[in-house]
Design an enzyme around this catalytic site. Structure first.
Site, PDB file in Angstrom:
ATOM      1  N   HIS A 202      -1.821   7.546   0.215  1.00  0.00           N
ATOM      2  CA  HIS A 202      -2.450   7.033  -0.999  1.00  0.00           C
ATOM      3  C   HIS A 202      -3.943   6.762  -0.761  1.00  0.00           C
ATOM      4  O   HIS A 202      -4.795   7.079  -1.583  1.00  0.00           O
ATOM      5  CB  HIS A 202      -1.781   5.731  -1.436  1.00  0.00           C
ATOM      6  CG  HIS A 202      -0.433   5.896  -2.066  1.00  0.00           C
ATOM      7  ND1 HIS A 202      -0.224   6.695  -3.169  1.00  0.00           N
ATOM      8  CD2 HIS A 202       0.776   5.346  -1.757  1.00  0.00           C
ATOM      9  CE1 HIS A 202       1.059   6.628  -3.521  1.00  0.00           C
ATOM     10  NE2 HIS A 202       1.688   5.822  -2.681  1.00  0.00           N
TER      11      HIS A 202
ATOM     12  N   HIS B 240       2.541   6.263   4.986  1.00  0.00           N
ATOM     13  CA  HIS B 240       2.736   6.404   3.544  1.00  0.00           C
ATOM     14  C   HIS B 240       1.513   5.893   2.781  1.00  0.00           C
ATOM     15  O   HIS B 240       0.948   6.607   1.934  1.00  0.00           O
ATOM     16  CB  HIS B 240       3.982   5.612   3.132  1.00  0.00           C
ATOM     17  CG  HIS B 240       4.285   5.664   1.668  1.00  0.00           C
ATOM     18  ND1 HIS B 240       5.250   6.478   1.136  1.00  0.00           N
ATOM     19  CD2 HIS B 240       3.755   4.982   0.609  1.00  0.00           C
ATOM     20  CE1 HIS B 240       5.301   6.316  -0.181  1.00  0.00           C
ATOM     21  NE2 HIS B 240       4.392   5.403  -0.525  1.00  0.00           N
ATOM     22  N   GLU B 241       1.092   4.667   3.079  1.00  0.00           N
ATOM     23  CA  GLU B 241      -0.045   4.095   2.361  1.00  0.00           C
ATOM     24  C   GLU B 241      -1.335   4.829   2.706  1.00  0.00           C
ATOM     25  O   GLU B 241      -2.243   4.921   1.864  1.00  0.00           O
ATOM     26  CB  GLU B 241      -0.169   2.594   2.649  1.00  0.00           C
ATOM     27  CG  GLU B 241       1.029   1.766   2.231  1.00  0.00           C
ATOM     28  CD  GLU B 241       1.454   1.959   0.786  1.00  0.00           C
ATOM     29  OE1 GLU B 241       0.593   2.284  -0.059  1.00  0.00           O
ATOM     30  OE2 GLU B 241       2.656   1.793   0.491  1.00  0.00           O
TER      31      GLU B 241
ATOM     32  N   GLU C 295       1.827   9.884  -5.666  1.00  0.00           N
ATOM     33  CA  GLU C 295       2.960   9.692  -4.763  1.00  0.00           C
ATOM     34  C   GLU C 295       3.175  10.907  -3.874  1.00  0.00           C
ATOM     35  O   GLU C 295       3.658  10.785  -2.743  1.00  0.00           O
ATOM     36  CB  GLU C 295       4.215   9.386  -5.575  1.00  0.00           C
ATOM     37  CG  GLU C 295       5.428   8.962  -4.748  1.00  0.00           C
ATOM     38  CD  GLU C 295       5.297   7.592  -4.103  1.00  0.00           C
ATOM     39  OE1 GLU C 295       6.147   7.258  -3.256  1.00  0.00           O
ATOM     40  OE2 GLU C 295       4.349   6.854  -4.423  1.00  0.00           O
TER      41      GLU C 295
END
Length: 500
Positions: free
Chosen positions: A266, A262-263, A292
């Protein structure tokens, strides 16, 4: 400041540098900062943020921006820089300094009250502080200006250009589609038990595996790093200094694996801005929802997909031969996509997650419009939890007090999570059209073609266009729940053996 673009660019670079140092200090606060340094760091951040604000609202900057907006010889990127910085400055100068200070003080008091209320599981302890936050946020919205819808002014800070009139029908339709889907999965004949109960996964081995995943998705570890924090996040100072964190849980490796992926989504966005945009307002995502979308695309659409684990699961089993003994790929993949309505938003699966967001959005609208007495908020929260997810919080800490956002005064932020999910499905579908063998590439562990496609069509665009305009340019249509719902129905019908 001189009325020249180089002079304006120098101010843009100075503002960006200050943001970078603020970002570094904030990242350190959550990772390595000594426990006794809280007060010192608060003063340092206050000073830095004050310097940034002073330079942003400087009347001379306003004059040069007004001059630049009238110059016909600026190129497209220069005009975009002027537009973005003018928008940021216009919002900043509309809020009186006294209100900025009052909000900062109210947020500090609200955070302390929220922590105490969570400790005692009593919303009433937080209620007076929340009332003050709401009073000030309504005042701030009016200072920003709006066309009759206060929430629009707050939403603008996170999702520029988005309006309640546009957003509500989309989220309402999404809610009405998801509630029966969750019920159908719960009634499906195929059940998915908790695979990880009673197993142990060495923390250092998990850490090493997460670093392998970062390399595989193309995150440049020479232009960034990963560390550990209680709540995973992405920060940093510059596209060549991007900081990620993850969370290790030795009883369940999915926390670390999917936090890292997930990170990384980003982080790839932050590393992917065009070099020509570094130290300018264009080295930024046009909205929180679009940012996001990158994390949700990599975490859910790719990282929870079967093709991804066809490549990576053999290595994971080699890393944890004892803990995953007897667990085949199908069992692991199904467990990684287990749907189970939960009390806690951050623990929610991708089918139920958006219902948590819609609940918060609906309550925020009522609160900003002053149509819901604060004393009734816990009951309103619990009623929606029962209606949407079929679960009831046993206390306020597991219910209305679970998120820190309202203590921070971040009204308007929650919808960006749902927008990220919707945008992620549309972007991935566009990538599949451009790369017809994308699934096979992922199955072989070849992830860089997807990263490069996103880098070209999303990351390098920076803030040239508003978010929905960019989405329309890349996917052929704007904000919609069609691609997301089609993705969920296809994936979870197969996993649960039922028609959705």
């Amino acid at each position: 400041m001189e009325r020249t673009f180089p002079s304006l660019l120098a101010r843009m670079q100075e503002l960006k540098d200050l943001q970078g140092v603020i970002g570094l200090a904030t990242w350190d606060q959550e990772t390595y900062m000594p426990a006794k340094a809280d007060d010192a760091r608060a003063h340092q951040l206050s000073t830095l943020q004050g310097l940034h604000h002073e330079r942003l609202v400087d009347p001379r900057l306003g004059e040069v921006l007004a001059w630049a907006a009238m110059q016909p010889d600026l190129d497209a990127d220069q005009r975009a820089m002027v537009r973005v910085l003018s928008h940021e400055r216009d919002r900043a100068v509309r809020v009186p300094h006294a209100l900025v200070k009052a909000l900062a003080e109210a947020q500090s008091r609200a955070l302390a009250a929220w922590r105490q209320a969570r400790k005692e599981k009593r919303f009433a302890l937080f209620q007076p502080a929340l009332a003050r936050i709401l009073e000030l946020r309504r005042e701030q919205a009016d200072a920003y200006g709006h066309e009759g819808e206060r929430y629009d002014a707050l939403l603008e800070g996170y999702e520029p250009g988005m309006r309640v009139e546009r957003l509500t029908p989309v989220l309402t339709a999404l809610r009405d589609a998801l509630i029966p889907m969750v019920a159908a999965i719960a009634a499906a004949p195929r059940k998915v038990p908790d695979l990880f109960e009673g197993r142990h996964f060495d923390g250092e081995a998990q850490w090493r595996f997460t670093l392998r995943l970062l390399e595989a998705v193309g995150f440049d570890l020479e232009a960034g790093r990963q560390d550990r924090s209680i709540h995973p996040f992405t920060g940093g100072t510059h596209p060549l200094d991007v900081r990620l964190t993850t969370r290790i849980d030795e009883s369940n490796p999915l926390n670390a694996l999917f936090s890292t992926i997930h990170e990384a989504g980003h982080g790839l966005y932050e590393q992917g801005f065009a070099e020509a945009h570094y130290r300018t307002p264009l080295a930024a995502a046009p909205s929180m929802g679009l940012h996001e979308s990158q994390s949700r695309l990599w975490e859910n659409v790719v990282g929870r997909g079967r093709a991804f684990w066809e490549h990576f699961y053999p290595s994971l089993r080699e890393t944890f031969p004892q803990a995953l003994a007897g667990v085949d790929l199908d069992t692991f993949h199904t467990a990684a996509n287990r749907v189970s309505p939960s009390l806690i938003r951050t623990e929610a699966d991708e089918v139920t997650y958006n219902l948590h967001i819609v609940l918060r959005y609906e309550l925020e609208l009522l609160l900003i419009h002053d149509r819901l007495p604060l004393a009734d908020v816990p009951a309103a929260w619990n009623e929606r939890m029962r209606r949407y997810l079929g679960v009831t919080p046993p206390d306020d800490t597991l219910g209305v007090l679970q998120d820190i956002h309202w203590a921070w005064g971040e009204f308007g932020y929650f919808p960006t999570y749902a927008l990220g999910n919707l945008y992620s499905a549309s972007l991935y579908r566009a990538a599949e059209r451009a790369l017809p063998d994308l699934t096979e590439r992922i199955r072989r562990g070849e992830l860089l073609s997807l990263r490069d496609w996103l880098r070209t069509h999303v990351h390098r665009q920076g803030f040239r266009l508003p978010a929905e305009e960019l989405i329309h340019q890349v996917t052929g249509r704007g904000l919609t729940d069609v691609d997301f719902l089609q993705y969920l129905r296809g994936k979870y019908s197969a996993l649960y053996g039922t028609s959705l």
